[in-house]
Design a protein around this motif. Structure first.
Motif: not given
Lengths: 337, 503
Positions: B19-42
Motif C-alpha cells: 500500500v502506498q499510504a502517502l505520496t509526495d505530501v505537502e503540509f504547513e501549520l503556522h503558530a496561532g492557526e487551526i488547520h483542518a485536515l479532511m479526507g475520506e477514510n483511507g
C-alpha cells in the motif's frame, strides 16, 4: 499486546488504501512465520535432540515421546477451547486425579471396563459443568472458580483413596495406558482422536464458530444473538471431559488410582497452549497448534532425559524454553507495530 | 523572508507493504492557526498523524519544526519536540485522579525521595487553570465524562509545553455541550499561539473552527485553502473527486401495515414508557441528544435489555424478547453504534462475520455441522449486493476500511432477511462515499418492505433519510415530526426541551 499491535497495523494499512490487499501490512516472511514458525521450532528441536541424544530417533523412542506427551496433550486440547474464550481452567490436573480414581473404584466395585472408562470421563465432564455454570451464569472469574476446583478436587481425590494409592493389578482397561492399536500406543491413538475431533468441532461446527466469536468479542457475540453463557458452559464441559479421559489413561498406565496424580499438569497444559501460539486474550489459536506445543514440551523432556540431564536442570531449561518461545512470538509482533 | 512555519512537511511519502499510504505530501501549520485536515477514510490522515506522533517515519521527504529539519523517531521524541496528539481513544489512566494523571511519568519527589503529593496537587490546579478550570483535581478520571477527560488530556499536553496539538476526531464521543466547550478551548489554545491540526468528518465543526483547510485524497495532497474561500460542496468534491449533491436522494416511501408496535415499553428505570410504531417499508428517524435514551430504546426492542413495562408486537403478534436471539427469530436486526466494540469479530474473516448470528449459524448448519456450500452462497450474495470492497471473503475484517466493515455488519443482518432493522448511528466514522452507499442500501431495504429505525446524531442525515422523525428526551419520546415539520431547528428544540409543544 498481540491484538493491539495487529489491530494497529491493519488499521493503518486499511486507512492507507481503503481496499487493503490481504495481509498487506505483513511481509511474506512474517506470514510464513505466523503459519509455520512453531512447527519449525519443533523440527529444530527434533534435529537438535537427534544430534545430541543417543537413540532419540529410534522407533521405540518416537512412540515413547508421543506416549509420554499424550496426557498433557489431551489436557491441553480441552484447555485450548477454554483459552479461546478468554478463560482458564486451573482445575484439570486435580480433576484428572479424581477421574482416574473413580475409574479404578468402579473397577474394584465390579463394573465392566466400558463403564469404568465412560464413568471416569463423565465425572470429569460433570466437574467441568459445575465450573462452567459458576463462570457463565454467576459471572465469577474463571481463574478463581477453577483455582477453587484445583484445591477441592485434590481434597476429593485424597478423600476417595484415604490418601493412599488405590492399586488394581487386574485392571480391565489397562490397555488404555499400555496397549497398542495397529502398532501405535493406545494413548497416542486416543490423543490423535481427541485432536481430530476438536479440530473438526472448532473448524466445521456452529459451536466452534461461536467459541471463536465469544473469544474475539463477547459483547458482539451477545448482540448477534449467540447464547454466550451456554456456549461457555459447554467449553468447560469439554475441558472436564478431556481431564476425565486423561485421568483414565493415567490410571490405566500405572494400574492404580493415585491421589497425587496430575499435580501441576494444569500449568503444563497452559504452557502447551501458549507455546502453540493461542492468545490468552482469546479468539485466536487452534488445537493443531496446541498439539505442536505439547510435542515440543514432550521432545524437550525426553531429550533431556536421554542426555541424562539432572532433573533440577531439566526444570530450569523447560521453563526457559517456554519463556523464550513466547518471547520470540511477541518479538515478531513488536517489529510489526 | 518571513518566519518559517511552525511545522512544515514537504515531499513526504510513506509506503507499507502493498500500500502506498502517502505520496509526495505537502503540509504547513503556522503558530496561532487551526488547520483542518479532511479526507475520506483511507486518504492518509492517520498515517500523517502517526508520523507526527513518532509512530511511523517517512520513507522520503522532510519534516521541519521552526525551519529546522527534524526526524521524529519515537513517541517520547515527539513529546520532547512539543508535538502532542489527542487520539480518539484517550491515553490516560482512568483509575487515577486527575492530578495524578497530570503528573504521570514526571511525578515530583520530595527531598527524601517520596512522592510530593502537595506539589502534585498545586501543579494540577495551575495546569487545569490554563485550560479554563472547573475540574476537580481529586476526581478519579474514569468518573468524569469523556469530554472532561479530553480537557484533562489537553491540559497535560499544555503542561508539557506542546506547541503543535493534533486533535483526531475529538468530538466523536462528545455531547453537544461538551463539544461547544471543546471548541472554545481549541480557539483559546490558538490565541495563545499554539498550532492546531484538527481532524474531523463533521463539516459544521470545521467551518466553525478552521482558519485553513487541507484536503487529502488517496494519499495525495489535493489542496489547502483559507476557509472563507471554500464552500462545503467544494470540500466534498475535493475529498471524493466527484460531485455528491444527491447524497441522500430521498424519495418518500409508501408505508404498509404496522410491523412493530411498542406500547409503553420501558426498562423500569430511566427509559420509557415509550410508544412507537414502525410500519413496513418506512424509515423512521430517532433523534435526540446523547444520553436521551435512543440506544437504550433500540436495545429494549432487540432484547439486549429486558423490557419491564409495556407490550411489544411484531407483525401483529405479541412477542417477549428475553434475549437478542428471541428478537432475531422474530425478524429483528440491530446494528449497534460501535461496530468495533459491539458488532465485529475483527480477527475473523468477512465470511465468518456475515454468518455469525444465532440464527444465521442455524441456517447454514445441519445438526450443528456447518455446510460450506450454503455459507459461500449466503456470503457471496451479501458481499456482491453491498459491494464490499475486499480481496476475498476470507479476508480478515480488521483489514477493511470503516465503510466496508459497516457493510459487513449490514450484510450479517440482511442475510437473515429481517422484517425490522434497528440502525444505531450506522454511518459514524464512515467516509462520504461509503455513507452514500449505506443510504442507498437503507433506501432499498425500505422499498423491499423492511421497517427501519434510524438513530442518528447527524442531523442532516436524520432529516435527509427519514420519512418521519421521533425525538427523544430524558428517556421518553418528546415529539413526532413529519418530514415537512422536521428541520434541524425543530428537532433540536424538542431534543433540548425548549419547544412548547413538546410532550
Amino acid at each position: 499486546m498481540t491484538e493491539t499491535s495487529r489491530a494497529d497495523e491493519s488499521a493503518s494499512a486499511a486507512d492507507a488504501g481503503a481496499i487493503a490487499p490481504p495481509r498487506a501490512g505483513r511481509p511474506r516472511f512474517a506470514r510464513m512465520w505466523d503459519r509455520y514458525g512453531i512447527l519449525g521450532v519443533l523440527v529444530l528441536m527434533i534435529v537438535l535432540m537427534a544430534v545430541l541424544a543417543p537413540n532419540f530417533l529410534s522407533f521405540d523412542n518416537v512412540f515413547n515421546v508421543a506416549r509420554a506427551a499424550s496426557i498433557n496433550a489431551i489436557l491441553a486440547a480441552g484447555m485450548t477451547l477454554v483459552i479461546l474464550t478468554r478463560g482458564i481452567d486451573l482445575s484439570v490436573g486435580s480433576n484428572l486425579a479424581v477421574c482416574g480414581i473413580v475409574s479404578v473404584l468402579l473397577w474394584t466395585s465390579g463394573m465392566p471396563s466400558v463403564v469404568c472408562v465412560l464413568g471416569g470421563i463423565a465425572v470429569g465432564a460433570a466437574f467441568g459443568l459445575l465450573s462452567g455454570a459458576l463462570i457463565a451464569y454467576l459471572a465469577l472469574p474463571a481463574f478463581i472458580v477453577t483455582l477453587g476446583g484445583l484445591t477441592y478436587l485434590r481434597g476429593t481425590a485424597y478423600l476417595l483413596t484415604d490418601g493412599q494409592p488405590l492399586i488394581a493389578d487386574d485392571l480391565g482397561f489397562r490397555l488404555m495406558g499400555s496397549g497398542f492399536f495397529a502398532g501405535v500406543p493406545v494413548p497416542v491413538v486416543l490423543m490423535l482422536a481427541v485432536f481430530a475431533l476438536l479440530w473438526f468441532v472448532l473448524r466445521h461446527t456452529r459451536f466452534g464458530t461461536q467459541v471463536y466469536a465469544i473469544g474475539g468479542n463477547p459483547e458482539a457475540a451477545r448482540l448477534a444473538g449467540i447464547k454466550v453463557k451456554w456456549t461457555l458452559v459447554r467449553v468447560y464441559v469439554i475441558a472436564g471431559a478431556c481431564a476425565g479421559l486423561a485421568g483414565v489413561i493415567f490410571s490405566a498406565r500405572v494400574m492404580s488410582g493415585q491421589p497425587t496424580a496430575g499435580e501441576t499438569y494444569e500449568l503444563d497444559a497452559i504452557a502447551a497452549v501458549v507455546l502453540g501460539g493461542t492468545s490468552l486474550m482469546g479468539g485466536i489459536g487452534s488445537v493443531q497448534r496446541t498439539l505442536i506445543g505439547a510435542m515440543i514440551m514432550g521432545v524437550l523432556s525426553n531429550g533431556l532425559l536421554l542426555m541424562n540431564v539432572p532433573y533440577f536442570y531439566q526444570l530450569i531449561i523447560k521453563g526457559a524454553v517456554i519463556v523464550l518461545a513466547v518471547a520470540i512470538d511477541s518479538l515478531k509482533n513488536w517489529k510489526r507495530a | 523572508m518571513s518566519t518559517p512555519p511552525l511545522l512544515r512537511m514537504s515531499g513526504v511519502s510513506k509506503a507499507f507493504p502493498g500500500v502506498q499510504a502517502l505520496t509526495d505530501v505537502e503540509f504547513e501549520l503556522h503558530a496561532g492557526e487551526i488547520h483542518a485536515l479532511m479526507g475520506e477514510n483511507g486518504a492518509g490522515k492517520s498515517t500523517l498523524i502517526k508520523m507526527l506522533a513518532g509512530v511511523h517515519t517517512p520513507d522520503v521527504g522532510t519534516v521541519e519544526l521552526d525551519g529546522r529539519p527534524v526526524s521524529i523517531t519515537t513517541p517520547q521524541h515527539a513529546v520532547d519536540l512539543g508535538i502532542a496528539v489527542i487520539h480518539q481513544e484517550l491515553n490516560l489512566a482512568p483509575n487515577l485522579t486527575v492530578a495524578q494523571n497530570l503528573a504521570l511519568g514526571r511525578e515530583p519527589r520530595t527531598r527524601v525521595g517520596t512522592l510530593d503529593r502537595k506539589r502534585i496537587q498545586r501543579d494540577a490546579v495551575a495546569k487545569l487553570d490554563r485550560v479554563g478550570g472547573g475540574i476537580d483535581p481529586d476526581a478519579v478520571l474514569g468518573t468524569l465524562s469523556v469530554g472532561m477527560q479530553q480537557v484533562v488530556e489537553i491540559a497535560r499536553a499544555v503542561a508539557q509545553n506542546a506547541r503543535v496539538l493534533v486533535l483526531d476526531e475529538p468530538t466523536a464521543a462528545l455531547s453537544e455541550t461538551e463539544a461547544q466547550r471543546l471548541f472554545s478551548l481549541v480557539e483559546e489554545m490558538r490565541d495563545q499561539g499554539m498550532g492546531l491540526l484538527y481532524i474531523s468528518h463533521r463539516m459544521e465543526e470545521v467551518y466553525r473552527l478552521a482558519d485553513r483547510i487541507t484536503v487529502f485524497r488517496d494519499g495525495h495532497w489535493v489542496g489547502t485553502s483559507p476557509r472563507a474561500e471554500l464552500e462545503p460542496q467544494d470540500i466534498v468534491t475535493r475529498m471524493v473527486g466527484r460531485d455528491l449533491s444527491d447524497l441522500y436522494a430521498h424519495e418518500p416511501h409508501t408505508p404498509g401495515e404496522a410491523m412493530l408496535e411498542a406500547e409503553g415499553i420501558g426498562d423500569g428505570a430511566g427509559i420509557g414508557p415509550l410508544d412507537l410504531t414502525l410500519r413496513a417499508g418506512e424509515i423512521v428517524g430517532l433523534g435526540g441528544l446523547i444520553g436521551a435514551g435512543r440506544t437504550e430504546a433500540a436495545q429494549l426492542i432487540f432484547g439486549a435489555e429486558r423490557i419491564r413495562t409495556g407490550r411489544l408486537r411484531i407483525g401483529g403478534q405479541a412477542v417477549d424478547h428475553r434475549s437478542p436471539i428471541d428478537a432475531i427469530r422474530n425478524g429483528v436486526g440491530y446494528v449497534p453504534e460501535s461496530r468495533k466494540e459491539q458488532a465485529l469479530f475483527l480477527e475473523m474473516s468477512i465470511r465468518d462475520n456475515v454468518v455469525t448470528t444465532g440464527l444465521g449459524l442455524d441456517q447454514v448448519s445441519d445438526f450443528g455441522v456447518l455446510r460450506s456450500g450454503r455459507i459461500s452462497q449466503r456470503v457471496a450474495a451479501q458481499v456482491d449486493a453491498l459491494r464490499v470492497r475486499c480481496s476475498s471473503a476470507l479476508q480478515r475484517v480488521a483489514e477493511l476500511s470503516g465503510g466496508n466493515q459497516q457493510k459487513v455488519v449490514l450484510g450479517r443482518w440482511l442475510a437473515i432477511a429481517p422484517r425490522v432493522l434497528l440502525l444505531d448511528e450506522p454511518t459514524r466514522g464512515v467516509d462520504i462515499g461509503a455513507k452514500q452507499e449505506i443510504y442507498r442500501i437503507i433506501d432499498r431495504l425500505a422499498r423491499d418492505g423492511v421497517a427501519v429505525l434510524l438513530i442518528s446524531s447527524d442531523l442532516p442525515e436524520l432529516l435527509g433519510v427519514s420519512d418521519r422523525v421521533l425525538v427523544m428526551r430524558n428517556g421518553s419520546i418528546a415529539a413526532e415530526l413529519s418530514r415537512e415539520e422536521a428541520t434541524e431547528e425543530t428537532v433540536m428544540l424538542h431534543a433540548t426541551g425548549v419547544a412548547a409543544g413538546s410532550r
